[in-house]
Structures are given as structure tokens and as C-alpha cells.
Write a protein that holds these residues in place. Structure first.
Motif, PDB file in Angstrom:
ATOM      1  N   LEU A  65      -5.989  11.440  -8.525  1.00 34.42           N
ATOM      2  CA  LEU A  65      -7.281  10.904  -8.094  1.00 34.42           C
ATOM      3  C   LEU A  65      -7.135   9.528  -7.463  1.00 34.42           C
ATOM      4  O   LEU A  65      -8.011   9.083  -6.726  1.00 34.42           O
ATOM      5  N   THR A  66      -6.019   8.843  -7.723  1.00 34.56           N
ATOM      6  CA  THR A  66      -5.823   7.505  -7.174  1.00 34.56           C
ATOM      7  C   THR A  66      -5.366   7.534  -5.713  1.00 34.56           C
ATOM      8  O   THR A  66      -5.475   6.535  -5.021  1.00 34.56           O
ATOM      9  N   VAL A  67      -4.869   8.687  -5.247  1.00 32.00           N
ATOM     10  CA  VAL A  67      -4.394   8.780  -3.863  1.00 32.00           C
ATOM     11  C   VAL A  67      -5.589   8.864  -2.915  1.00 32.00           C
ATOM     12  O   VAL A  67      -6.441   9.738  -3.047  1.00 32.00           O
ATOM     13  N   LYS A  68      -5.615   7.948  -1.957  1.00 33.46           N
ATOM     14  CA  LYS A  68      -6.726   7.893  -0.999  1.00 33.46           C
ATOM     15  C   LYS A  68      -6.280   8.265   0.413  1.00 33.46           C
ATOM     16  O   LYS A  68      -7.092   8.728   1.214  1.00 33.46           O
ATOM     17  N   SER A  69      -4.997   8.037   0.739  1.00 31.51           N
ATOM     18  CA  SER A  69      -4.502   8.311   2.081  1.00 31.51           C
ATOM     19  C   SER A  69      -3.028   8.676   2.002  1.00 31.51           C
ATOM     20  O   SER A  69      -2.370   8.453   0.990  1.00 31.51           O
ATOM     21  N   GLU A  70      -2.524   9.243   3.110  1.00 36.04           N
ATOM     22  CA  GLU A  70      -1.145   9.732   3.116  1.00 36.04           C
ATOM     23  C   GLU A  70      -0.583   9.670   4.530  1.00 36.04           C
ATOM     24  O   GLU A  70      -1.315   9.836   5.504  1.00 36.04           O
ATOM     25  N   ILE A  71       0.728   9.449   4.607  1.00 36.65           N
ATOM     26  CA  ILE A  71       1.444   9.534   5.876  1.00 36.65           C
ATOM     27  C   ILE A  71       2.720  10.326   5.618  1.00 36.65           C
ATOM     28  O   ILE A  71       3.399  10.092   4.614  1.00 36.65           O
ATOM     29  N   TYR A 119       0.807  -1.222   0.000  1.00 36.71           N
ATOM     30  CA  TYR A 119       0.000   0.000   0.000  1.00 36.71           C
ATOM     31  C   TYR A 119       0.846   1.281   0.000  1.00 36.71           C
ATOM     32  O   TYR A 119       0.312   2.366   0.151  1.00 36.71           O
ATOM     33  N   TYR A 120       2.163   1.166  -0.189  1.00 33.78           N
ATOM     34  CA  TYR A 120       3.033   2.337  -0.360  1.00 33.78           C
ATOM     35  C   TYR A 120       3.157   2.588  -1.856  1.00 33.78           C
ATOM     36  O   TYR A 120       4.050   2.078  -2.522  1.00 33.78           O
ATOM     37  N   PHE A 168       2.068  12.996  10.579  1.00 35.14           N
ATOM     38  CA  PHE A 168       0.709  13.318  10.172  1.00 35.14           C
ATOM     39  C   PHE A 168       0.191  12.148   9.341  1.00 35.14           C
ATOM     40  O   PHE A 168       0.732  11.843   8.281  1.00 35.14           O
ATOM     41  N   VAL A 169      -0.849  11.483   9.847  1.00 29.46           N
ATOM     42  CA  VAL A 169      -1.482  10.382   9.142  1.00 29.46           C
ATOM     43  C   VAL A 169      -2.857  10.852   8.679  1.00 29.46           C
ATOM     44  O   VAL A 169      -3.651  11.341   9.486  1.00 29.46           O
ATOM     45  N   VAL A 170      -3.103  10.704   7.394  1.00 27.60           N
ATOM     46  CA  VAL A 170      -4.386  11.106   6.814  1.00 27.60           C
ATOM     47  C   VAL A 170      -5.069   9.839   6.288  1.00 27.60           C
ATOM     48  O   VAL A 170      -4.710   9.336   5.224  1.00 27.60           O
ATOM     49  N   PRO A 171      -6.062   9.318   7.037  1.00 24.42           N
ATOM     50  CA  PRO A 171      -6.726   8.083   6.618  1.00 24.42           C
ATOM     51  C   PRO A 171      -7.493   8.226   5.305  1.00 24.42           C
ATOM     52  O   PRO A 171      -7.584   7.287   4.524  1.00 24.42           O
ATOM     53  N   ILE A 228      14.686  18.751   8.936  1.00 23.11           N
ATOM     54  CA  ILE A 228      15.287  19.126   7.654  1.00 23.11           C
ATOM     55  C   ILE A 228      14.469  18.626   6.468  1.00 23.11           C
ATOM     56  O   ILE A 228      14.780  18.926   5.318  1.00 23.11           O
ATOM     57  N   GLY A 229      13.438  17.845   6.735  1.00 23.35           N
ATOM     58  CA  GLY A 229      12.630  17.311   5.646  1.00 23.35           C
ATOM     59  C   GLY A 229      11.675  16.259   6.156  1.00 23.35           C
ATOM     60  O   GLY A 229      11.328  16.236   7.335  1.00 23.35           O
ATOM     61  N   GLN A 230      11.287  15.369   5.247  1.00 24.49           N
ATOM     62  CA  GLN A 230      10.290  14.369   5.612  1.00 24.49           C
ATOM     63  C   GLN A 230      10.226  13.276   4.566  1.00 24.49           C
ATOM     64  O   GLN A 230      10.651  13.479   3.418  1.00 24.49           O
ATOM     65  N   ILE A 231       9.714  12.147   5.006  1.00 26.57           N
ATOM     66  CA  ILE A 231       9.348  11.095   4.072  1.00 26.57           C
ATOM     67  C   ILE A 231       7.836  11.167   3.913  1.00 26.57           C
ATOM     68  O   ILE A 231       7.104  11.363   4.890  1.00 26.57           O
ATOM     69  N   ASP A 232       7.401  11.068   2.679  1.00 27.71           N
ATOM     70  CA  ASP A 232       5.988  11.211   2.337  1.00 27.71           C
ATOM     71  C   ASP A 232       5.562   9.946   1.595  1.00 27.71           C
ATOM     72  O   ASP A 232       6.219   9.537   0.640  1.00 27.71           O
ATOM     73  N   ILE A 233       4.475   9.344   2.044  1.00 28.50           N
ATOM     74  CA  ILE A 233       3.949   8.126   1.415  1.00 28.50           C
ATOM     75  C   ILE A 233       2.490   8.359   1.063  1.00 28.50           C
ATOM     76  O   ILE A 233       1.695   8.756   1.918  1.00 28.50           O
ATOM     77  N   ASP A 234       2.144   8.088  -0.183  1.00 31.85           N
ATOM     78  CA  ASP A 234       0.753   8.111  -0.625  1.00 31.85           C
ATOM     79  C   ASP A 234       0.303   6.678  -0.869  1.00 31.85           C
ATOM     80  O   ASP A 234       1.094   5.840  -1.314  1.00 31.85           O
ATOM     81  N   SER A 235      -0.977   6.431  -0.593  1.00 25.76           N
ATOM     82  CA  SER A 235      -1.545   5.105  -0.812  1.00 25.76           C
ATOM     83  C   SER A 235      -2.825   5.205  -1.622  1.00 25.76           C
ATOM     84  O   SER A 235      -3.566   6.183  -1.506  1.00 25.76           O
ATOM     85  N   HIS A 236      -3.076   4.184  -2.416  1.00 26.48           N
ATOM     86  CA  HIS A 236      -4.313   4.103  -3.188  1.00 26.48           C
ATOM     87  C   HIS A 236      -5.410   3.400  -2.390  1.00 26.48           C
ATOM     88  O   HIS A 236      -6.464   3.074  -2.935  1.00 26.48           O
ATOM     89  N   VAL A 237      -5.151   3.182  -1.093  1.00 24.08           N
ATOM     90  CA  VAL A 237      -6.072   2.486  -0.196  1.00 24.08           C
ATOM     91  C   VAL A 237      -6.510   3.467   0.895  1.00 24.08           C
ATOM     92  O   VAL A 237      -5.704   4.254   1.376  1.00 24.08           O
ATOM     93  N   ILE A 238      -7.768   3.396   1.289  1.00 20.43           N
ATOM     94  CA  ILE A 238      -8.249   4.220   2.398  1.00 20.43           C
ATOM     95  C   ILE A 238      -7.774   3.608   3.712  1.00 20.43           C
ATOM     96  O   ILE A 238      -7.903   2.404   3.928  1.00 20.43           O
TER      97      ILE A 238
END
Length: 151
Positions: A102-108, A38-39, A86-89, A119-129
Motif C-alpha cells: 500500500l505504500t507504493v505510489k509510483s514505479e519505473i 524516492y527509490y 515504463f514510468v508509472v506516475p 534479459i531483465g530489468q531494473i525495477d524501482i518503486d517509490s512511496h511518492v506520487i
């Protein structure tokens, strides 16, 4: 592959003296993208504190127009200011969300600290809610602790 199985692989990538930093970061992104179902988009943003902007670093996934993000804007921009995970379900339920696809459903998003400075961040988008758990947060904190050694 489990988070526990991935941890030593992250450490090996970071310790590889035959690669430059961006090659290592890209390899980390590829490892996560290929081994955690889901990453679906994995990338790093790095802060420019003078301009109060985040700049896209190595990433794997769909191309993005969001190569520069002002602090405070979107999930990544909020993490730049809050210094907190920050977790966005469900991204549709988030007011201050920058739509990437439009395929992105959630993010961390998990901040990357070096000597106590974000100094920055790791960003993960998922196509799953709602796929992200506390285990994801702890794992990504580990990833960032390893990545911090590169700075």
C-alpha cells in the motif's frame, strides 16, 4: 547524491573483481536505495524466455511475494514484452498493476539488454506520487549498460 555523482560509483561496483555478480547487483541496489530519497524498493528481475517469466534477483526494500512474474502481467511483465521503459506516475491509475504494498505510489522499470536481447530489468518503486523524470530514465539506462557487462 546526484545521478552524475552516482555514475562512477556504479562503474566501480561493476568493475570489482572480488565480488560475484549477485553481490555486485545487490550493492548497486543498496547504493541507489540509500542515495536517492524516492527509490524505496530497488531490484532486478531476469527473464526466462522459454517459460516467458521474470524471476526476482537481488533487491533492497520490503519483501515481495512477486518472485516470478509472467510476461505481460504487471509493469515488469509489460516491459518484458515491450522492451521499452515504463514510468508509472501513479500506480492506482494503472490497470495492469500488481500491487506490492500500500505504500507504493509510483514505479519505473527499465529493460536490461545484453547483445540486443532483453534479459531483465531494473525495477524501482517509490512511496511518492510522480517522482520519476527523464533524468531517472537516462540514469537507469546507464546503470543497466554497466550491469550488462556482467553477462
Amino acid at each position: 547524491m546526484t545521478f552524475q555523482e552516482l555514475q562512477p560509483k556504479i562503474s566501480i561496483i561493476i568493475a570489482d573483481n572480488n565480488k560475484v555478480r549477485d553481490e555486485k547487483l545487490l550493492e548497486v541496489c543498496q547504493l541507489l536505495n540509500e542515495n536517492i530519497e524516492y527509490y524505496n524498493w530497488v531490484g532486478f528481475y531476469f527473464a526466462n524466455h522459454e517459460n516467458k517469466t521474470l524471476h526476482l534477483g537481488p533487491y533492497v526494500g520490503a519483501e515481495t511475494d512477486h518472485t516470478v512474474i509472467p510476461f505481460g502481467k504487471g509493469i515488469c511483465g509489460q516491459v518484458a514484452e515491450s522492451n521499452a521503459n515504463f514510468v508509472v506516475p501513479d500506480v492506482k491509475a494503472q490497470d495492469n498493476y500488481i500491487a506490492c504494498s500500500l505504500t507504493v505510489k509510483s514505479e519505473i522499470v527499465v529493460p536490461l539488454f545484453v547483445n540486443g536481447i532483453n534479459i531483465g530489468q531494473i525495477d524501482i518503486d517509490s512511496h511518492v506520487i510522480d517522482p520519476f523524470t527523464e533524468a531517472d530514465e537516462r540514469f537507469l539506462e546507464f546503470v543497466n549498460q554497466e550491469v550488462a557487462q556482467l553477462f
